[in-house]
Design a protein around this motif. Structure first.
Motif, PDB file in Angstrom:
ATOM      1  N   THR A   1      61.578  18.511  48.798  1.00 45.12           N
ATOM      2  CA  THR A   1      62.502  18.119  49.862  1.00 45.12           C
ATOM      3  C   THR A   1      63.095  16.752  49.523  1.00 45.12           C
ATOM      4  O   THR A   1      62.356  15.769  49.474  1.00 45.12           O
ATOM      5  N   PRO A   2      64.399  16.666  49.261  1.00 48.59           N
ATOM      6  CA  PRO A   2      64.992  15.374  48.877  1.00 48.59           C
ATOM      7  C   PRO A   2      64.707  14.288  49.906  1.00 48.59           C
ATOM      8  O   PRO A   2      64.838  14.507  51.118  1.00 48.59           O
ATOM      9  N   GLY A   3      64.281  13.141  49.428  1.00 45.13           N
ATOM     10  CA  GLY A   3      63.994  12.007  50.300  1.00 45.13           C
ATOM     11  C   GLY A   3      62.605  12.002  50.889  1.00 45.13           C
ATOM     12  O   GLY A   3      62.182  11.003  51.472  1.00 45.13           O
ATOM     13  N   ALA A   4      61.882  13.110  50.752  1.00 42.32           N
ATOM     14  CA  ALA A   4      60.521  13.189  51.305  1.00 42.32           C
ATOM     15  C   ALA A   4      59.537  12.486  50.374  1.00 42.32           C
ATOM     16  O   ALA A   4      59.750  12.388  49.169  1.00 42.32           O
ATOM     17  N   SER A   5      58.450  11.996  50.953  1.00 39.95           N
ATOM     18  CA  SER A   5      57.414  11.300  50.206  1.00 39.95           C
ATOM     19  C   SER A   5      56.299  12.257  49.826  1.00 39.95           C
ATOM     20  O   SER A   5      55.803  13.021  50.677  1.00 39.95           O
ATOM     21  N   TYR A   6      55.894  12.228  48.558  1.00 40.61           N
ATOM     22  CA  TYR A   6      54.828  13.076  48.046  1.00 40.61           C
ATOM     23  C   TYR A   6      53.744  12.214  47.404  1.00 40.61           C
ATOM     24  O   TYR A   6      54.029  11.143  46.854  1.00 40.61           O
ATOM     25  N   SER A   7      52.505  12.707  47.459  1.00 42.80           N
ATOM     26  CA  SER A   7      51.379  12.039  46.794  1.00 42.80           C
ATOM     27  C   SER A   7      50.870  12.928  45.675  1.00 42.80           C
ATOM     28  O   SER A   7      50.827  14.162  45.821  1.00 42.80           O
ATOM     29  N   ILE A   8      50.496  12.301  44.583  1.00 33.11           N
ATOM     30  CA  ILE A   8      49.986  13.047  43.440  1.00 33.11           C
ATOM     31  C   ILE A   8      48.726  12.350  42.937  1.00 33.11           C
ATOM     32  O   ILE A   8      48.685  11.123  42.811  1.00 33.11           O
ATOM     33  N   THR A   9      47.697  13.129  42.673  1.00 33.59           N
ATOM     34  CA  THR A   9      46.387  12.592  42.281  1.00 33.59           C
ATOM     35  C   THR A   9      45.888  13.317  41.038  1.00 33.59           C
ATOM     36  O   THR A   9      45.979  14.550  40.949  1.00 33.59           O
ATOM     37  N   VAL A  10      45.344  12.558  40.094  1.00 31.70           N
ATOM     38  CA  VAL A  10      44.740  13.147  38.895  1.00 31.70           C
ATOM     39  C   VAL A  10      43.378  13.754  39.266  1.00 31.70           C
ATOM     40  O   VAL A  10      42.565  13.130  39.964  1.00 31.70           O
ATOM     41  N   MET A  11      43.137  14.975  38.789  1.00 32.39           N
ATOM     42  CA  MET A  11      41.904  15.692  39.088  1.00 32.39           C
ATOM     43  C   MET A  11      41.188  16.022  37.774  1.00 32.39           C
ATOM     44  O   MET A  11      41.828  16.221  36.731  1.00 32.39           O
ATOM     45  N   HIS A  12      39.838  16.127  37.829  1.00 33.83           N
ATOM     46  CA  HIS A  12      39.042  16.346  36.623  1.00 33.83           C
ATOM     47  C   HIS A  12      37.961  17.395  36.893  1.00 33.83           C
ATOM     48  O   HIS A  12      37.452  17.511  38.013  1.00 33.83           O
ATOM     49  N   ARG A  13      37.568  18.105  35.823  1.00 36.26           N
ATOM     50  CA  ARG A  13      36.414  19.000  35.926  1.00 36.26           C
ATOM     51  C   ARG A  13      35.922  19.320  34.517  1.00 36.26           C
ATOM     52  O   ARG A  13      36.617  19.092  33.515  1.00 36.26           O
ATOM     53  N   VAL A  14      34.731  19.879  34.457  1.00 40.92           N
ATOM     54  CA  VAL A  14      34.167  20.366  33.200  1.00 40.92           C
ATOM     55  C   VAL A  14      33.881  21.850  33.382  1.00 40.92           C
ATOM     56  O   VAL A  14      33.589  22.305  34.496  1.00 40.92           O
ATOM     57  N   VAL A  15      33.982  22.618  32.289  1.00 39.18           N
ATOM     58  CA  VAL A  15      33.747  24.043  32.379  1.00 39.18           C
ATOM     59  C   VAL A  15      32.294  24.303  32.801  1.00 39.18           C
ATOM     60  O   VAL A  15      31.400  23.494  32.533  1.00 39.18           O
ATOM     61  N   ALA A  16      32.072  25.391  33.472  1.00 34.07           N
ATOM     62  CA  ALA A  16      30.713  25.722  33.934  1.00 34.07           C
ATOM     63  C   ALA A  16      29.744  25.750  32.758  1.00 34.07           C
ATOM     64  O   ALA A  16      30.025  26.346  31.714  1.00 34.07           O
ATOM     65  N   ASN A  17      28.609  25.088  32.924  1.00 36.10           N
ATOM     66  CA  ASN A  17      27.598  25.056  31.860  1.00 36.10           C
ATOM     67  C   ASN A  17      26.224  24.842  32.474  1.00 36.10           C
ATOM     68  O   ASN A  17      26.089  24.369  33.602  1.00 36.10           O
ATOM     69  N   THR A  18      25.232  25.199  31.702  1.00 38.76           N
ATOM     70  CA  THR A  18      23.847  25.065  32.168  1.00 38.76           C
ATOM     71  C   THR A  18      23.179  23.828  31.607  1.00 38.76           C
ATOM     72  O   THR A  18      21.992  23.592  31.879  1.00 38.76           O
ATOM     73  N   LEU A  19      23.921  23.045  30.839  1.00 42.64           N
ATOM     74  CA  LEU A  19      23.335  21.868  30.185  1.00 42.64           C
ATOM     75  C   LEU A  19      23.643  20.574  30.931  1.00 42.64           C
ATOM     76  O   LEU A  19      23.231  19.497  30.498  1.00 42.64           O
ATOM     77  N   ASN A  20      24.373  20.681  32.046  1.00 41.57           N
ATOM     78  CA  ASN A  20      24.747  19.505  32.826  1.00 41.57           C
ATOM     79  C   ASN A  20      25.478  18.470  31.952  1.00 41.57           C
ATOM     80  O   ASN A  20      25.228  17.267  32.034  1.00 41.57           O
ATOM     81  N   LEU A  21      26.357  19.003  31.087  1.00 45.35           N
ATOM     82  CA  LEU A  21      27.103  18.122  30.189  1.00 45.35           C
ATOM     83  C   LEU A  21      28.102  17.278  30.969  1.00 45.35           C
ATOM     84  O   LEU A  21      28.648  17.700  31.988  1.00 45.35           O
ATOM     85  N   LYS A  22      28.360  16.100  30.456  1.00 45.74           N
ATOM     86  CA  LYS A  22      29.321  15.185  31.078  1.00 45.74           C
ATOM     87  C   LYS A  22      30.673  15.281  30.370  1.00 45.74           C
ATOM     88  O   LYS A  22      30.729  15.301  29.136  1.00 45.74           O
ATOM     89  N   ALA A  23      31.737  15.343  31.158  1.00 50.87           N
ATOM     90  CA  ALA A  23      33.099  15.260  30.618  1.00 50.87           C
ATOM     91  C   ALA A  23      33.621  13.853  30.904  1.00 50.87           C
ATOM     92  O   ALA A  23      33.726  13.435  32.069  1.00 50.87           O
ATOM     93  N   TRP A  24      33.929  13.112  29.843  1.00 53.91           N
ATOM     94  CA  TRP A  24      34.376  11.728  29.993  1.00 53.91           C
ATOM     95  C   TRP A  24      35.898  11.656  29.913  1.00 53.91           C
ATOM     96  O   TRP A  24      36.549  12.385  29.156  1.00 53.91           O
ATOM     97  N   PHE A  25      36.427  10.719  30.736  1.00 58.49           N
ATOM     98  CA  PHE A  25      37.874  10.510  30.765  1.00 58.49           C
ATOM     99  C   PHE A  25      38.138   9.006  30.753  1.00 58.49           C
ATOM    100  O   PHE A  25      37.623   8.270  31.610  1.00 58.49           O
ATOM    101  N   ASP A  26      38.969   8.558  29.820  1.00 59.01           N
ATOM    102  CA  ASP A  26      39.301   7.133  29.695  1.00 59.01           C
ATOM    103  C   ASP A  26      40.822   7.013  29.497  1.00 59.01           C
ATOM    104  O   ASP A  26      41.480   7.953  29.045  1.00 59.01           O
ATOM    105  N   ASN A  27      41.341   5.839  29.810  1.00 56.24           N
ATOM    106  CA  ASN A  27      42.785   5.586  29.654  1.00 56.24           C
ATOM    107  C   ASN A  27      43.609   6.675  30.347  1.00 56.24           C
ATOM    108  O   ASN A  27      44.579   7.204  29.794  1.00 56.24           O
ATOM    109  N   VAL A  28      43.215   7.001  31.556  1.00 52.84           N
ATOM    110  CA  VAL A  28      43.931   8.014  32.328  1.00 52.84           C
ATOM    111  C   VAL A  28      45.293   7.468  32.750  1.00 52.84           C
ATOM    112  O   VAL A  28      45.402   6.327  33.218  1.00 52.84           O
ATOM    113  N   TYR A  29      46.338   8.278  32.610  1.00 54.65           N
ATOM    114  CA  TYR A  29      47.680   7.835  33.023  1.00 54.65           C
ATOM    115  C   TYR A  29      48.355   8.944  33.826  1.00 54.65           C
ATOM    116  O   TYR A  29      48.030  10.130  33.688  1.00 54.65           O
ATOM    117  N   LEU A  30      49.299   8.513  34.661  1.00 55.05           N
ATOM    118  CA  LEU A  30      50.066   9.443  35.513  1.00 55.05           C
ATOM    119  C   LEU A  30      51.470   8.886  35.654  1.00 55.05           C
ATOM    120  O   LEU A  30      51.652   7.717  36.027  1.00 55.05           O
TER     121      LEU A  30
END
Length: 397
Positions: free
Chosen positions: A362-391
């Motif tokens: 909608t022209p002139g309307a205000s929108y919010s945008i947020t970066v989202m993160h996830r890791v694929v399903a796993n049984t090892l409780n692995l960590k997905a790291w994210f650095d230098n995130v940009y938008l």
């Protein structure tokens, strides 16, 4: 009397009188009458209005400079052109013993055909006001053009200091020009007579739109210059060059960037997630958590959204996803989606990013945008790291 006029005297009008008074200054106020006033100009070209300028020349006397003017009579009487080829001196009566008074200096036309005073001439007169604790200038007579108000202090006389000329004068002169000419505004601002009439207010060129004097750029749909950027907007869609040098557009209630964006935000602080569903926040991250921004939808209804990070999945078999969520108020426009994501599957830090096009905004309307993160399903409780995130959001034209 130096003041010359045309078509007033029953006899004696000379060819010189007629030539001097070929003025042609007819700034209209309606289809029949014009505005009384003085022709603009000066010998040096430095001043807008020099005609009939008045200055003190003695304790109780002042000199009125040469000039040309027109004086409008009643609607059936026509216009009286007058000219003063050489300067003239006027003298003021001594002040009252108790109170000050305000005298009025006028150009006045006597026409026996209308006033029955057996006079047919143009004059410069000093109309003496009444002494009073709050003195007022006399009323302006018919067929007269006011030049100055002069405050005569109580007790003023040739032998008692006279009139303080530096503070006693109030300039009432107003200019006129020919039809179609640009009127230099001095003194009182009068309404226009027709849409499309122009005047120079001293700081901006203005156009009469039928109800108000509108700054010239807005009247033509042009861009209001930086020098006049404090002017009030006249209509939605008007443009201006702001004081900060940014092109802006009036949206009906406020000045907004004409070309919004690009919008950018980011974070150089690393964090991780073990969530298998999209989450905006990361663990072990101290600043800018989540990474989000707000943007205004452009007239094209479309934007390009760029996002990414330096990512680590901790396993070549487990994927780290980075996507975005877009909302307008409480309405979700885009949910984070693997199809709109950048993906990393590496035990080494890898820079990943993508560009997505969002439409139907909608022209002139205000929108919010947020970066989202996830890791694929796993049984090892692995960590997905994210650095230098940009938008970044770039409106499309």
């Amino acid at each position: 009397m130096n003041l010359r006029s045309s078509w007033v005297a029953e006899t004696g009008q000379t060819r010189e009188d007629t030539r001097l008074n070929q003025i042609g200054a007819t700034t209209p106020v309606n289809p029949v009458q014009i505005r009384s006033g003085i022709l603009p100009g000066s010998y040096s070209g430095q001043f807008r209005l020099s005609g009939f300028w008045m200055s003190g020349s003695a304790a109780m006397s002042a000199t009125i400079a040469d000039g040309r003017a027109v004086i409008q009579g009643d609607i059936s009487q026509g216009v009286y052109p007058v000219s003063l080829p050489t300067s003239q001196t006027v003298t003021f009566a001594a002040g009252n013993d108790q109170y000050a008074r305000v005298d009025l200096v006028v150009l006045r036309v006597y026409d026996n055909l209308y006033d029955g005073l057996t006079r047919n001439e143009a004059t410069i007169e000093v109309l003496q006001g009444k002494p009073d604790p709050t003195p007022q200038a006399p009323q302006i007579p018919a067929r007269s053009l006011a030049l100055y108000e002069v405050t005569v202090p109580a007790g003023a006389s040739a032998g008692n200091g006279g009139i303080p000329w530096n503070t006693a004068l109030k300039d009432l002169r107003t200019p006129v020009v020919s039809v179609g000419g640009i009127l230099p505004v001095e003194g009182q601002v009068f309404p226009g007579a027709y849409p499309g009439q122009f005047q120079d207010s001293g700081g901006a060129l203005q156009r009469w739109d039928g109800g108000a004097w509108v700054p010239y750029p807005s009247a033509l749909g042009g861009i209001i210059p930086n020098s006049a950027s404090t002017l009030t907007a006249s209509y939605t869609g008007q443009y201006r060059d702001s004081a900060g040098g940014q092109l802006q557009r009036w949206n009906g209630s406020a000045w907004a960037p004409a070309v919004p964006g690009p919008y950018f935000t980011g974070s150089n602080d690393a964090g991780y997630t073990t969530s298998t569903t999209y989450t905006p926040t990361l663990l072990d991250k101290e600043t800018t958590n989540p990474v989000t921004l707000t943007f205004t939808a452009p007239p094209s209804k479309a934007v390009l959204i760029s996002f990414g990070s330096r990512s680590l999945s901790a396993s070549a078999d487990h994927y780290a996803y980075i996507s975005v969520k877009v909302t307008q108020g409480s309405t979700v426009v885009w949910e984070p989606d693997d199809e709109r994501s950048a993906v990393c599957a590496s035990v080494h830090y890898t820079s990943v990013g993508t560009v997505q096009r969002l439409t139907n905004l909608t022209p002139g309307a205000s929108y919010s945008i947020t970066v989202m993160h996830r890791v694929v399903a796993n049984t090892l409780n692995l960590k997905a790291w994210f650095d230098n995130v940009y938008l970044r959001v770039d409106p499309q034209n």
